[in-house]
Design an enzyme around this catalytic site. Structure first.
Site, PDB file in Angstrom:
ATOM      1  N   ARG A 150       3.929 -34.359  18.721  1.00 26.83           N
ATOM      2  CA  ARG A 150       4.465 -33.027  18.407  1.00 26.83           C
ATOM      3  C   ARG A 150       3.428 -31.915  18.591  1.00 26.83           C
ATOM      4  NH1 ARG A 150       7.898 -35.892  19.152  1.00 26.83           N
ATOM      5  NH2 ARG A 150       9.694 -36.457  17.866  1.00 26.83           N
ATOM      6  N   SER A 182      14.467 -30.961  12.559  1.00 28.60           N
ATOM      7  CA  SER A 182      13.504 -31.611  11.659  1.00 28.60           C
ATOM      8  C   SER A 182      12.534 -30.589  11.084  1.00 28.60           C
ATOM      9  CB  SER A 182      12.728 -32.693  12.409  1.00 28.60           C
ATOM     10  OG  SER A 182      13.577 -33.732  12.815  1.00 28.60           O
ATOM     11  N   GLU A 219       7.023 -28.955  11.069  1.00 30.54           N
ATOM     12  CA  GLU A 219       7.422 -29.048  12.478  1.00 30.54           C
ATOM     13  C   GLU A 219       8.110 -27.756  12.905  1.00 30.54           C
ATOM     14  OE1 GLU A 219      10.306 -31.883  15.175  1.00 30.54           O
ATOM     15  OE2 GLU A 219       8.893 -32.839  13.804  1.00 30.54           O
TER      16      GLU A 219
END
EC number: 1.3.1.98
Length: 327
Positions: free
Chosen positions: A188, A237, A307
């Site tokens: 990520r 998310s 995130e």
């Protein structure tokens, strides 16, 4: 010389100062745009100025002529984005699906894809072309620009697995071509200069079978339908997964499933999804997120990392402190 106070959102005044400097830009430059209208959470204050370039050349000219003292924030589809209630100073640049949403097949297994392309449209184009390896984008609620920046992934596949080259502009409007190695991808995350703005990418999969690709996409869609609150106002998310477990698991174990602050709630369906139940503010959402981070750390010593990208400034008197157990 541009003299600007970015502590106070005043789009009309900023526009008046900048217009004589920007040259023959062709995109749309608008003052005081409500960011809640361009984010999936449907929250947030004003963008002082909001620019939608018509193509890469137009964006390069805009950046080249824009004084360096003016803050620049990039947004795409607005899915993985929390905008604070005090608004976003300077210029918000949006690479729209209309102007940056091309998906051009350039080889038997590759596409040139604009950064404004919705991930699900990329998956659909790959299905039509019978190119495998892009099915996971069918389950990512975002655009390619964000996917490139955060190495978005689903169902065991990440964006890094598809990247050949990425095309970007820096803050001065200079063009850069980045190889997969240049992107320095990790979970990520990519490690590139902060001022780089992705405009497009060359992506590759593998020749595939249409029925098999469709079946993989259907599996992704069924998974989302079954376990994610896809019909709510959500940003996807909320937190990255810790190295040794899933974010939803440690959130659930800390008793945060369904936890609510104001109009913001951790979804009962998937507790790593934060939702706007109707009237949430940016403050509600961020306060909820930081509360969850604190409770999870107290319960299991896992320090969750956001995130969702958070941009802008807090409304006066309503700031949210970032949870830091070490200070």
């Amino acid at each position: 010389m541009v003299m600007i106070n970015f502590q106070h959102i005043d789009g009309e005044a900023l526009l008046a100062q900048l217009q004589p400097l920007l040259g023959n830009i062709r995109g749309k430059l608008t003052p005081n745009v409500e960011m809640r209208k361009v984010t999936w959470f449907r929250t947030g204050g004003l963008a002082e100025l909001f620019y939608q370039p018509v193509d890469e050349e137009d964006l390069a000219l805009f950046l080249h002529n824009l004084p360096e003292c003016v803050p620049v924030t990039i947004v795409g589809i607005g899915s993985n984005l929390l905008v604070r209630d005090g608004g976003v100073p300077g210029v918000v640049i949006r690479l729209s699906p209309k102007n940056f949403g091309q998906v051009q097949q350039v080889s038997s297994k590759g596409f040139l894809v604009g950064a404004g392309t919705a991930d699900k449209h990329l998956a659909a184009a790959a299905l039509k072309a019978e190119i495998a390896g892009f099915h996971f984008y069918h389950g990512i609620p975002g655009g390619l620009g964000g996917a490139l920046k955060m190495n978005a992934g689903a169902n065991g596949v990440e964006t890094a697995a598809r990247v050949v080259e990425v095309y970007a502009l820096d803050r001065k409007g200079q063009r850069h071509i980045l190889s997969l190695k240049d992107m320095h991808y990790s979970y990520r995350h990519c490690d590139i200069p902060e001022d780089f703005i992705f405009t497009a990418a060359l992506l590759e999969g593998e020749p595939g079978n249409k029925d098999a690709i469709r079946a993989a996409m259907d599996e992704v869609a069924l998974h989302r339908e079954t376990v994610q609150p896809i019909r709510e106002k959500t940003g996807g998310s909320t937190f990255k997964n810790p190295k040794d477990t899933s974010a939803w698991r440690v959130i659930d174990e800390a008793g945060c499933r369904g936890l609510q602050i104001g109009g913001a709630q951790m979804s009962e369906m998937h507790c790593n999804f934060m939702i706007n139940t109707g009237q949430a503010t940016g403050y509600d959402l961020e306060a909820l997120g930081e509360t969850v981070r604190a409770r999870v750390f107290a319960h299991s010593a896992h320090l969750l990392q956001w995130e969702i990208e958070r941009i802008g400034q807090f409304e006066q008197g309503r700031s949210v402190a970032s949870f830091d157990p070490f200070h």
